[in-house]
Design a protein around this motif. Structure first.
Motif, mmCIF file in Angstrom:
data_model
loop_
_atom_site.group_PDB
_atom_site.id
_atom_site.type_symbol
_atom_site.label_atom_id
_atom_site.label_comp_id
_atom_site.label_asym_id
_atom_site.label_seq_id
_atom_site.Cartn_x
_atom_site.Cartn_y
_atom_site.Cartn_z
ATOM 1 N N GLY A 1 26.660 45.570 33.575
ATOM 2 C CA GLY A 1 26.440 44.551 34.609
ATOM 3 C C GLY A 1 27.260 43.291 34.371
ATOM 4 N N ASP A 2 27.761 43.120 33.136
ATOM 5 C CA ASP A 2 28.532 41.907 32.812
ATOM 6 C C ASP A 2 30.034 42.085 33.030
ATOM 7 O OD1 ASP A 2 26.222 40.655 32.064
ATOM 8 O OD2 ASP A 2 26.377 41.288 29.970
ATOM 9 N N VAL A 3 30.443 43.300 33.396
ATOM 10 C CA VAL A 3 31.863 43.517 33.705
ATOM 11 C C VAL A 3 32.128 42.916 35.080
ATOM 12 C CG1 VAL A 3 33.646 45.254 34.207
ATOM 13 C CG2 VAL A 3 31.995 45.646 32.348
ATOM 14 N N ARG A 4 33.152 42.064 35.147
ATOM 15 C CA ARG A 4 33.438 41.412 36.429
ATOM 16 C C ARG A 4 34.527 42.181 37.166
ATOM 17 N NH1 ARG A 4 35.046 35.405 37.919
ATOM 18 N NH2 ARG A 4 37.027 36.101 37.071
ATOM 19 N N ILE A 5 34.182 42.668 38.361
ATOM 20 C CA ILE A 5 35.179 43.388 39.165
ATOM 21 C C ILE A 5 35.606 42.487 40.323
ATOM 22 C CG2 ILE A 5 35.655 45.438 40.570
ATOM 23 C CD1 ILE A 5 35.028 46.359 37.803
ATOM 24 N N THR A 6 36.908 42.277 40.440
ATOM 25 C CA THR A 6 37.422 41.476 41.554
ATOM 26 C C THR A 6 38.425 42.312 42.342
ATOM 27 O OG1 THR A 6 37.847 39.982 39.699
ATOM 28 C CG2 THR A 6 37.931 39.022 41.872
ATOM 29 N N ARG A 7 38.346 42.201 43.640
ATOM 30 C CA ARG A 7 39.324 42.873 44.509
ATOM 31 C C ARG A 7 40.480 41.897 44.713
ATOM 32 N NH1 ARG A 7 38.342 47.736 47.203
ATOM 33 N NH2 ARG A 7 36.325 48.052 46.226
ATOM 34 N N LEU A 8 41.665 42.259 44.291
ATOM 35 C CA LEU A 8 42.806 41.336 44.398
ATOM 36 C C LEU A 8 43.575 41.610 45.685
ATOM 37 C CD1 LEU A 8 44.268 41.405 40.745
ATOM 38 C CD2 LEU A 8 42.448 39.976 41.676
#
Ligand SMILES: Nc1ncnc2c1ncn2[C@@H]1O[C@H](COP(=O)(O)OP(=O)(O)OP(=O)(O)O)[C@@H](O)[C@H]1O
Ligand SMILES: [Mg+2]
Length: 318
Positions: A309-316
């Motif tokens: 849950g602490d992995v940050r996923i960002t859509r670039l």
């Protein structure tokens, strides 16, 4: 618990596995004997690591593995509890031994990789056939080094055959082996940033540069590319998205096995039909959990669970 009936078949090719010996010492001194404060034996080689990782994630996979001699027997003994399903190919000679030295005074880590046994054309043909048959329309992981003397396009051949059988090849390799494999159009490759730089023949300044090169590889027929960037996480480039996955800050004990854990995490989720985002999240969580472990030890599931849950996923938007 994972419902294995809902899982695609997964195979892992491990042509050159090893027994890893790790010594912990205060410091190496030339011409002097140094006594280890600790030593351990672990099964090693990239394919073996991916297979072990998959088992920890509750995914059924078969690892196809070349073994030889007494060291090979020792490796089999070690693997008995670490892999569910193994397809062994016995050859002449000895399975290699890899050495890692951890210096406690400096934090430095030295690694020496041994030379594996020779594998004849008929033998590798047999192993490849078994691997492709097992993977069927599932995922086939092709990773690790090739023994000297094996053709550098062997992984490309494995990719071609897997694809012809309807499977999805996942390649984690470098230099010519990766270059040839790309020509055969694998589903997923996972170069680290330096492997990608070597492949394209120029330094890559940042995400923009990396994504540009990844897209060119997509045009050449690779479906997904995951570029790992150490503590900065990884970029996953697909035909429809660019995702960045960043691990939380974790205490680093040894980065050995980080790349293998990332492959295991991604393949585990892909075999269960997960999305690109879920696959990346799992790959980053597993690899970050592995760097928290000493030596060649891989992630434990409880830590992966905690980090996920602490992995940050960002859509670039690149
Ligand atoms: N210091 C770190 N902190 C947190 N996570 C890390 C760290 N180093 C690596 N990782 C995780 O491991 C992943 C893979 O690491 P890296 O990019 O070093 O792969 P690699 O060079 O292929 O590794 P290997 O040497 O095992 O083949 C990263 O994308 C990241 O998720
Ligand atoms: Mg790697």
């Amino acid at each position: 618990m994972v419902d294995s009936s809902a899982q695609l078949p997964v195979g892992v090719l491990s042509l050159n596995p090893a027994v890893d010996i790790t010594y912990e010492i205060p410091k190496l001194i030339a011409d002097q004997k140094v006594h280890a404060s600790g030593s351990r034996y672990d099964p090693g080689g990239n394919g073996i690591n991916v297979g072990r990782g998959l088992k920890r994630l509750g995914v059924q996979a078969c690892t196809f593995c070349v073994v030889a001699g007494e060291i090979g027997r020792f490796l089999r003994h070690q693997l008995a509890t670490q892999l569910d399903q193994v397809g062994y190919l016995e050859v002449e000679g000895e399975t290699r031994i890899n050495g890692t030295i951890l210096e406690s005074l400096t934090g430095a880590q030295y690694e020496v990789s041994g030379v594996g046994p020779a594998v004849s054309e008929a033998q590798r043909e047999h192993l490849l056939e078994q691997f492709v048959t097992h993977c069927d329309e599932g995922l086939g992981v092709i990773t690790g080094s090739l023994q000297p003397g094996l053709p550098k396009d062997l992984y490309a051949e494995a990719v071609r055959r897997l694809r012809a059988a309807g499977g999805r090849p996942v390649v984690d390799s470098h230099d010519e082996m990766l270059r040839y494999a790309i020509d055969a159009q694998p589903f997923l490759i996972k170069p680290n940033r330096f492997e990608l730089e070597a492949l394209v023949g120029r330094p890559l300044a940042g995400p923009k540069d990396i994504v540009r090169e990844a897209r060119l590889l997509l045009e050449r027929g690779v479906t997904w590319i995951c570029v790992s960037m150490g503590a900065d996480g990884a970029l996953l480039v697909t035909p429809t998205s660019v995702l960045k996955g960043e691990p939380p800050s974790v205490p680093v004990r040894s980065t050995v096995g980080a790349g293998d854990s990332m492959v295991a995490g991604m393949v585990a989720r892909l075999a269960q039909g997960a999305s690109d985002e879920e696959a990346l999240r799992e790959g980053v969580a597993c690899s970050a959990a592995t760097v928290m472990q000493a030596g060649t030890e891989l992630f434990d599931e409880a830590t992966v669970e905690r980090l996920r849950g602490d992995v940050r996923i960002t859509r670039l938007a690149l």
